[in-house]
Design an enzyme around this catalytic site. Structure first.
Site, short mmCIF file in Angstrom:
data_model
loop_
_atom_site.label_atom_id
_atom_site.label_comp_id
_atom_site.label_asym_id
_atom_site.label_seq_id
_atom_site.Cartn_x
_atom_site.Cartn_y
_atom_site.Cartn_z
N PRO A 2 0.69 -1.24 0.00
CA PRO A 2 0.00 0.00 0.00
C PRO A 2 0.73 1.31 0.00
O PRO A 2 0.42 2.12 -0.83
CB PRO A 2 -0.94 -0.11 1.16
CG PRO A 2 -1.18 -1.55 1.25
CD PRO A 2 0.01 -2.21 0.69
N GLU A 3 1.55 1.63 0.85
CA GLU A 3 1.95 3.04 0.93
C GLU A 3 3.10 3.36 -0.02
O GLU A 3 3.66 2.47 -0.65
CB GLU A 3 2.26 3.42 2.38
CG GLU A 3 1.08 3.06 3.29
CD GLU A 3 1.26 3.48 4.72
OE1 GLU A 3 1.70 4.60 4.96
OE2 GLU A 3 0.93 2.67 5.62
N HIS A 99 -4.52 -16.41 -5.74
CA HIS A 99 -5.30 -15.20 -6.00
C HIS A 99 -4.83 -14.47 -7.26
O HIS A 99 -4.90 -13.25 -7.33
CB HIS A 99 -5.25 -14.29 -4.78
CG HIS A 99 -5.77 -14.93 -3.54
ND1 HIS A 99 -7.08 -15.32 -3.39
CD2 HIS A 99 -5.15 -15.30 -2.39
CE1 HIS A 99 -7.26 -15.89 -2.20
NE2 HIS A 99 -6.09 -15.89 -1.58
N ARG A 119 -7.57 -9.61 -1.63
CA ARG A 119 -8.82 -8.94 -1.26
C ARG A 119 -9.52 -8.23 -2.41
O ARG A 119 -10.61 -7.67 -2.22
CB ARG A 119 -8.55 -7.96 -0.11
CG ARG A 119 -8.14 -8.69 1.17
CD ARG A 119 -7.79 -7.74 2.29
NE ARG A 119 -8.97 -7.05 2.80
CZ ARG A 119 -8.91 -6.10 3.74
NH1 ARG A 119 -7.73 -5.74 4.23
NH2 ARG A 119 -9.98 -5.53 4.16
N LYS A 165 -7.55 22.91 5.80
CA LYS A 165 -8.53 21.87 6.11
C LYS A 165 -9.15 22.09 7.48
O LYS A 165 -8.53 22.65 8.39
CB LYS A 165 -7.86 20.49 6.09
CG LYS A 165 -7.22 20.11 4.77
CD LYS A 165 -8.22 19.70 3.72
CE LYS A 165 -8.78 18.33 3.99
NZ LYS A 165 -9.62 17.88 2.84
#
Length: 289
Positions: A2-3, A99, A119, A165
């Site tokens: 992911p990152e 997978h 997933r 923000k």
DNA sequence: AGTATCCCCTGAGCGC
DNA sequence: TGCGCTCAGGGGATAC
């Protein structure tokens, strides 16, 4: 994986193993892997066959292969690994992974590229390249902000955007339109390094503190990249199936109950967006509101 | 318009 | 053994 550091490890691997090669055929073994390619699997495979990979690029957690062709304008095969996606370079004929979702074969008959994703949050689309703020990138990710490894990343602009923000600091760090590439691990690590609580409101944060937390995120991701990224298990591997070692250097992520490396206080875990935030309750005081 | 919540999935680990 | 629950490196779509 992911990152930013983990995706960069994959990008570099692709650049070394598939750049310069021509795609012969593509097999989509699970339709969800190309759900973001709205024209469907036939269009997806048809647009890729015969294209030569000119380069492997990345912005934040997205990566793409630039595809050249003698007659048509350049397009890109855009990929996101989601939570569990892997891009593996495998010998032709190696047994299918459980997978395995997409297989790319090359005209040279050499090792194939495989997308394996437990997933199925990850996937591909074939996309046009557009110019956004002076950068060439797939149109689907025009909204993704520059990441801290981008030579044209502006700390000043990112700090200003963060301070505009009205949310919690960690949510802002995870906002990929603001600064891309930061995920749950490196957000927590950056907050620990800059001694800020994850719920700290962005509203009113000082210029210095906002700059510090972004610098910390940049530092920790650069260090992780130097270690080949963070892997807790076999889901997060490079194109050769190897894990990175940065998990040994994590200060707070996944360290619940262990002593803070600065003050010895037990690291705490709190629920955050169906996952967790890890922090030192002494070093990172919750701001009173 | 900007922010927050809900889901999409599969599998591992745990307590009962 | 098995069931049910929680948890996991993300982000798009929808709801406020």
């Amino acid at each position: 994986m992911p990152e930013l550091p983990e995706v960069e490890v994959v990008r570099a691997g692709l650049d070394g193993h598939v750049t310069g090669r021509t795609i012969a055929a593509v097999a989509v073994l699970h339709p969800r892997a190309i759900r973001r390619h709205l024209l469907g699997p036939a269009d997806f495979t048809g647009r890729l066959a015969g294209r030569t990979i000119a380069a492997a690029q990345r912005r934040g957690k997205y990566l793409w292969l630039e595809l050249s062709d003698e007659t048509n304008p350049d397009i890109a095969l855009l990929a996101h690994l989601g939570m569990s996606g892997q891009l593996l370079v495998q010998p032709v004929g190696a047994p299918d992974e459980k997978h395995l979702r997409v297989r790319f074969d090359f005209t040279d008959g050499g090792p194939e590229l495989r997308f394996v994703d437990q997933r199925t949050f990850g996937g591909f689309l074939v996309d046009d390249l557009v110019t956004v703020d002076g950068a060439r990138l797939p149109s689907a990710i025009a909204h993704i902000g520059r990441d801290p490894m981008d030579p044209d990343f502006s700390v000043r602009a990112a700090v200003a955007a963060l301070r505009r923000k009205k949310t919690e600091l960690k949510r802002a760090l995870l906002d990929q339109t603001l600064v891309s590439g930061i995920g749950n691990i490196y957000a927590d690590e950056a907050l620990w390094r800059s001694k800020l609580h994850w719920t700290r409101p962005t509203e009113g944060i000082s210029l210095a503190k906002a700059t510090e937390v972004l610098a910390a995120a940049t530092d920790v991701m650069r260090e992780a990249l130097g270690q080949g990224g963070t892997s807790f298990d076999a889901l997060y591997v490079n194109v050769n199936g190897q894990s990175g070692y940065f998990d040994r250097s994590l200060a707070v992520y996944g360290q619940e109950g262990l002593p803070c490396g600065r003050c010895g206080t037990a690291i705490r875990r709190e629920p955050f967006m169906n996952r967790s935030s890890y922090f030192c309750p002494r070093c990172q005081r919750r701001s009173r509101s």
